[in-house]
Scaffold this active site. Structure first.
Site: not given
Length: 828
Positions: A8, A81, A83, A85, A288, A290, A333
């Site tokens: 990203e 990533d 997650d 999103e 990470y 989030r 996570h």
């Protein structure tokens, strides 16, 4: 080129490419490359809510370059990533780059380390369409809510407003808390605390001990009578209890707890915390950021144990395995932790160092032993009040454990008590009974709002920062400091000299970095709650989040979920069309003006709340007055509104002449005898002196300012203006002014600015040279309000908004699909 890895961010790309070595090329998509089209709603509601995606204009070049690279690559790895999103970005990349989503390699990692990257490469999977569809359902639902609600707000209340599923609920929380505070009626009691003197066997003072009475007195007379008794009493230690206790460390950080702790300990905003954490993650320093998990991997626990044992000793190590309380945590996570526990500090920008140290201390402390304490409770006997007692408490740390690295400064702390024994005599030192007032509920700051949203199940870790930023950017909420007010209180003090009663003053209500709702926030919230109660219902909003989780688990069709929502939601949009603008805008009648007999109303306008005198009937034009700073629509009274119509007010004539000179000798003068007029504008109060306006001034009350203060204010403003001037070119709008970084050229009429080099003599510049530089300077950015006058840029903003509204009106009339759609892939 053999392998193309797409991530990203470019910062992440550099770090990963270093770990992968030869045979791998790593490139960045720079975040999202596609989104729902901006023109219209971009969602085909009648055909299963299929979105119409388009490549973002600023990403077309990136996509073109990536397409070229994919043609030359033997294998493409999507490493966005981990997650939802990130999963959706991976899917969008596959679609835009024409890759087979069922076979393209997808890799995820929780930390950017060589071990984690190589492990991910060794264990690829494909894009998880359940996660993609959960994110897609959120994006589509939020687009529908915003797209259909916002035009209603434009038509019924004011152009430029917006609404959102999580955004509007967050605003509602802040509005309701403010109303609780407004409605709060403070009460008071009297509380006793003070100090006693410790006596030895010879009645000699050997120390002091702090004591208090647990129960409060209801009245001052009751408190005074108690002190009278204590004055005559013999005091001694009646009971002494010592017992061991312990304190345990908190779990490692999740996204929300990191945001809260960084706010309280470092003073960071939620947005600032996430930006810094992102940089730490991309540079491979932390895992990470989030996540809603408090879990640590077995490898991380083992490495933490090695660091603790090596640095502090085996006694300080206590491996712990925390379990996430939320059963619907998004992904498996880890908590936020350092990638290398042996690294206690990082180089780089100071705030990155501070946040890293906070994360390191919290994570390492979570794997350390409990702190061991000895707590002491003492009861003080009062001879003539056998049913009464004073108490003293203390604690001492016998083994610091995790407190060696991480202090729990949010816990109440007791100091260590001096040596005491049962029966030991005490003498009166000084006892005070203080009038103590009850407090209203605390206003939210960013951290406490995040905590509340998380506790209520509203939003997810990735949504908190953008939500809080959005409600401030849209003008629903302001974050600011506010000064407290003075309040009188009573205090009774008992000492060897007797009882002294005093009237004292304290400052109360001081606020720092708190979130305050604007008047428009209350109006929009009331309208949405009344007509779209489900959307703003806390439990409903939390239920929607849990449905996204169900979709992510593959247990529910995203299209069926949206169908159920839309069939409830859209009919309310249609019904809201019949609401009048007056009703939606919460126009409130205040009463009748006793002088004219005309009705008075408080309303909301383009520039904020205002009072209207007269109803406009019989062709009689109403008159208007803006509210003063600090006044609220909800609480404004008729008497306060009447005061507003006393403006403009002639304060008096300037008593003395005054002049000030600029660097180039230009003189600025104030002529004796001109009238000073206090006025109230849409952006606050200001003073008018001749053709000039001076405003707004903090703490300036146009209704009460004296001639002396008004004259001094104008003189100070003119002196400040003169001090800022370097050179004036007569009969032009061009000036050279002092700036923060040195002198610069400005054109007052066009607001354009031009630079002056440090080694240049600003006074030597000619008008022609200044004008040439101004012509070459970039156009100034459009700004909003900036003073007492109305900002002309507002018209442009309103016009654009109206155009958007017209363009979107057609789509909002669509109905929910008549039949249920079957689950399909996210492809259009």
């Amino acid at each position: 080129m053999t392998n193309l890895v797409i991530v990203e961010s470019p910062a992440k790309a550099k770090t990963i490419e270093k770990y992968l070595g030869k045979g791998f090329t790593v490139r960045s998509s720079y975040g999202h490359i596609r989104d729902i089209q901006k023109k219209g709603m971009g969602i085909d509601i009648e055909n299963g809510f299929l979105p119409n995606y388009e490549i973002s204009p600023d990403k077309k070049k990136t996509v073109t370059e990536l397409r070229k690279l994919t043609k030359d690559a033997e294998a493409v790895w999507l490493a966005t990533d981990e997650d939802r999103e990130g999963e959706a970005i991976a899917w969008h990349l596959a679609e835009a780059l024409k890759l087979d989503v069922s076979s393209t390699k997808r890799i995820v990692f929780h930390e950017i380390t060589k071990t984690a990257i190589q492990k991910a490469i060794a264990e690829p999977r494909t894009v998880d369409m359940d996660l993609v569809e959960a994110q897609q359902a959120r994006r589509i639902l939020d687009r529908i809510v915003g797209f259909e609600l916002s035009p209603i707000l434009w038509k019924k209340i004011r152009t430029g407003l917006s609404a959102g599923r999580v955004q509007s609920v967050a605003v509602r929380l802040i509005v309701e808390r403010e109303r609780e505070i407004d409605a709060f009626e403070s009460d008071f009691v009297y509380r006793l605390a003070g100090e006693l003197t410790i006596l030895d066997d010879n009645q000699q003072a050997v120390g002091t001990v702090e004591v208090k009475r647990s129960a409060a007195f209801k009245t001052e007379d009751e408190a005074k009578a108690y002190l009278e008794q204590v004055k005559l009493a013999a005091l001694s230690v009646g009971q002494l209890e010592e017992k061991p206790a312990k304190k345990s460390p908190k779990a490692p950080f999740t996204t929300s707890t990191l945001q809260q702790e960084a706010s309280s300990k470092l003073g960071f905003s939620v947005k600032q915390t996430m930006m810094i954490a992102q940089r730490l993650y991309e540079s491979g320093k932390i895992t990470y950021m989030r996540t809603d998990s408090v879990n640590l991997s077995e490898e991380a626990i083992s490495k933490a144990q090695q660091t603790i044992t090596g640095d502090y000793g085996a006694d300080y190590s206590m491996p712990r395995r925390y379990k996430t309380k939320n059963a619907d945590a998004q992904e498996a996570h880890e908590a936020i932790r350092p990638t290398d526990f042996s690294v206690k500090d990082v180089t780089g920008e100071r705030n990155e160092q501070r946040l890293y140290q906070l994360i390191w201390r919290r994570a390492i402390a979570s794997q350390m032993a409990d702190a061991q304490l000895k707590r002491t409770n003492v009861d003080i006997q009062i001879s003539n009040l056998p049913d009464e007692k004073l108490t003293a408490k203390g604690e001492v740390i016998t083994f610091d454990g995790f407190l060696k690295v991480y202090n729990l400064d949010d816990d109440a702390k007791e100091g260590q008590l001096p040596p005491l024994s049962i029966g030991q005599a005490l003498a009166l030192g000084q006892l005070s009974v203080r009038q103590s007032f009850s407090r209203p509920p605390a206003r939210y700051n960013e951290a406490s709002l995040v905590r509340t949203l998380e506790e209520m199940g509203i939003g997810r870790p990735s949504t908190y920062a953008p939500t809080i930023d959005t409600i401030q950017q849209r003008g629903y909420v302001v974050k600011e400091d506010r000064e407290g007010r003075q309040r009188d209180y009573r205090q009774l003090t008992l000492s060897a000299d007797g009882i002294v009663a005093e009237d004292l003053t304290e400052t109360t209500g001081t606020e720092k970095n708190k979130l305050f709702p604007t008047d428009i926030a209350g109006i929009v919230t009331d309208f949405l709650v009344k007509h779209f109660g489900d959307v703003l219902d806390y439990q409903f909003t939390a239920l929607v989040e849990s449905e996204f989780d169900t979709i992510a688990q593959g247990k529910e069709s995203w299209q069926e979920m949206l169908t159920k929502f839309y069939q409830q939601f859209h009919p309310r949009v249609d019904a809201a069309e019949d609401v009048s603008r007056e009703e939606a805008g919460q126009s409130r009648a205040l009463g009748t003006d006793p002088k004219t007999g005309k009705p008075m109303f408080v309303k909301i306008g383009r520039f904020g709340p205002y009072v209207q005198l007269g109803d406009g009937e019989n062709d009689e034009k109403p008159t208007f007055a803006s509210l003063m700073p600090g006044q609220k629509m909800d609480t404004l009274k008729l008497e306060e509104a009447l005061e507003l119509f006393k403006l403009p007010r002639e304060v008096g004539e300037m008593p003395e002449s005054f002049s000030a000179k600029a660097v180039d000798g230009t003189e600025f003068s104030v002529e004796k005898g001109q009238m000073l007029i206090a006025k109230q504008g849409p952006f606050g109060p200001y003073l008018e002196y001749g053709p000039k306006q001076y405003a707004p001034i903090k703490g300036f009350d146009p209704l009460s300012i004296s001639l002396e203060d008004a004259a001094a204010l104008v003189e100070a403003k003119i002196q400040a203006e003169a001090d800022k001037i370097v050179k004036v070119f007569p009969d032009t709008d061009v000036k050279i002014l002092k700036g923060r970084w040195g002198p610069y050229i400005t054109d007052v009429s066009t607001k354009k600015n031009a630079k002056i080099q440090k080694d240049e003599d600003a006074l030597a510049l000619t008008l022609e040279e200044c004008q040439k530089r101004l012509d070459e300077a970039p156009e100034p950015k459009k700004r909003g309000r900036g003073g007492a006058k109305k900002a002309p840029a507002k018209k442009t903003v309103a016009k654009k908004t109206t155009t958007k509204k017209t363009a979107t009106k057609k789509t909002t009339a669509k109905k929910a699909p008549a039949k249920k759609t079957t689950k399909t892939t996210a492809k259009k």
